[in-house]
Write a protein that holds these residues in place. Sequence first.
Motif, short mmCIF file in Angstrom:
data_model
loop_
_atom_site.label_atom_id
_atom_site.label_comp_id
_atom_site.label_asym_id
_atom_site.label_seq_id
_atom_site.Cartn_x
_atom_site.Cartn_y
_atom_site.Cartn_z
N VAL A 161 26.21 36.19 57.94
CA VAL A 161 26.25 35.98 56.30
C VAL A 161 26.52 34.47 55.93
O VAL A 161 25.86 34.10 54.90
N ALA A 162 27.27 33.91 56.59
CA ALA A 162 27.61 32.64 56.40
C ALA A 162 26.45 31.71 56.45
O ALA A 162 26.12 30.84 55.40
N ALA A 163 25.27 31.84 57.30
CA ALA A 163 24.20 31.28 57.56
C ALA A 163 23.26 31.17 56.46
O ALA A 163 22.86 30.38 55.70
N ARG A 164 23.30 32.43 56.01
CA ARG A 164 22.10 33.02 55.02
C ARG A 164 22.67 32.49 53.44
O ARG A 164 22.09 32.28 52.66
N LEU A 165 24.05 32.58 53.57
CA LEU A 165 24.53 32.02 52.23
C LEU A 165 25.07 30.61 52.12
O LEU A 165 25.51 29.86 51.11
N PHE A 166 24.64 29.73 53.16
CA PHE A 166 24.84 28.43 53.40
C PHE A 166 26.32 27.87 52.83
O PHE A 166 26.59 27.24 52.22
N CYS A 167 27.25 28.68 53.79
CA CYS A 167 28.58 28.43 53.73
C CYS A 167 29.42 28.54 55.09
O CYS A 167 28.76 29.00 56.00
N SER A 168 30.66 28.19 54.93
CA SER A 168 31.03 28.53 56.32
C SER A 168 31.62 29.81 56.56
O SER A 168 31.63 30.55 55.61
N GLU A 169 32.13 30.30 57.86
CA GLU A 169 32.43 31.62 58.11
C GLU A 169 33.70 31.94 57.40
O GLU A 169 34.09 33.09 56.93
N ARG A 170 34.90 30.95 57.39
CA ARG A 170 35.89 30.95 56.73
C ARG A 170 35.68 31.53 55.37
O ARG A 170 36.50 32.16 54.65
N THR A 171 34.67 30.79 54.48
CA THR A 171 34.50 31.05 53.13
C THR A 171 33.95 32.34 53.09
O THR A 171 34.53 33.20 52.06
N VAL A 172 33.12 32.96 53.87
CA VAL A 172 32.82 34.34 54.01
C VAL A 172 33.89 35.28 54.12
O VAL A 172 33.97 36.26 53.39
N LYS A 173 35.02 34.88 55.13
CA LYS A 173 36.11 35.91 55.33
C LYS A 173 36.80 35.66 54.14
O LYS A 173 37.34 36.84 53.77
N TYR A 174 36.80 34.72 53.60
CA TYR A 174 37.87 34.69 52.37
C TYR A 174 37.10 35.68 50.90
O TYR A 174 37.88 36.37 50.38
N ALA A 175 35.98 35.42 50.69
CA ALA A 175 35.26 36.14 49.67
C ALA A 175 35.42 37.70 50.19
O ALA A 175 35.63 38.52 49.19
N LEU A 176 35.09 38.13 51.43
CA LEU A 176 35.27 39.40 52.03
C LEU A 176 36.85 39.92 51.57
O LEU A 176 36.85 41.03 51.03
N HIS A 177 37.89 39.07 51.74
CA HIS A 177 39.14 39.30 51.87
C HIS A 177 39.48 39.52 50.24
O HIS A 177 40.10 40.49 49.67
N GLN A 178 38.95 38.65 49.60
CA GLN A 178 39.31 38.85 47.81
C GLN A 178 38.53 39.93 47.39
O GLN A 178 39.05 40.75 46.62
N LEU A 179 37.41 40.45 47.97
CA LEU A 179 36.82 41.55 47.36
C LEU A 179 37.55 42.86 47.83
O LEU A 179 37.75 43.83 47.12
N LEU A 180 37.88 42.92 49.16
CA LEU A 180 38.83 44.15 49.57
C LEU A 180 39.97 44.19 48.76
O LEU A 180 40.39 45.32 48.21
N GLU A 181 40.82 43.21 48.52
CA GLU A 181 41.97 43.18 47.57
C GLU A 181 41.54 43.55 46.36
O GLU A 181 42.39 44.58 45.88
#
Length: 186
Positions: free
Chosen positions: A146-166
């Motif tokens: 996901v990070a590679a396809r969205l051109f961001c870091s894995e940490r950014t993806v994890k944070y975005a996912l965490h925000q979505l879940l919350e």
Amino acid sequence: MSTALATLDSGLEPVRVAVESRDLISAAGVTHLLKNSPRVRVVQDRMDAHVLLALVNELCAQQAARLRASGSSRIVVIAARVHDLTPSIAAQAGLPLPLRRADVNAERLVKLLVGGHHVQERSPVLNDRDLQLLRLLADGATIAEVAARLFCSERTVKYALHQLLERFGLRNRVHAVAWALRSGLL
């Protein structure tokens, strides 16, 4: 050529729509938007309608259940306010995701009513990045992919996912994908 003749010549019967609202001004406004379309005819009797168009301030569980129990085969909901729980409320009642009143214009509304499916360019409660994240997860992508396809870091993806879940009270990424699918967001 008159509107009625154009409809008859094309061989298409207009979609009959019943408008339901406690706010008479909103109902009159939507009726006015629809009256110029040869593809839609507003009717008073729900039993004579192909589609029930419900105008609400904010969709709650009781309203959603009442709309589902109305017996209408197709229901379209327009809400003045759409909040984080709206997709879940709609999905639990088996309704499509409501359109925000601010996002409705005559052309979009006619397409929605005539097309037989929910016309939605983007979700009123999810941004494009959230939708991309959910689509990639639904396709089985890992966080690294996901990070590679969205051109961001894995940490950014994890944070975005965490925000979505919350934001939506979801337990994990599988729950998030399942919720998005049931809500008609994917």
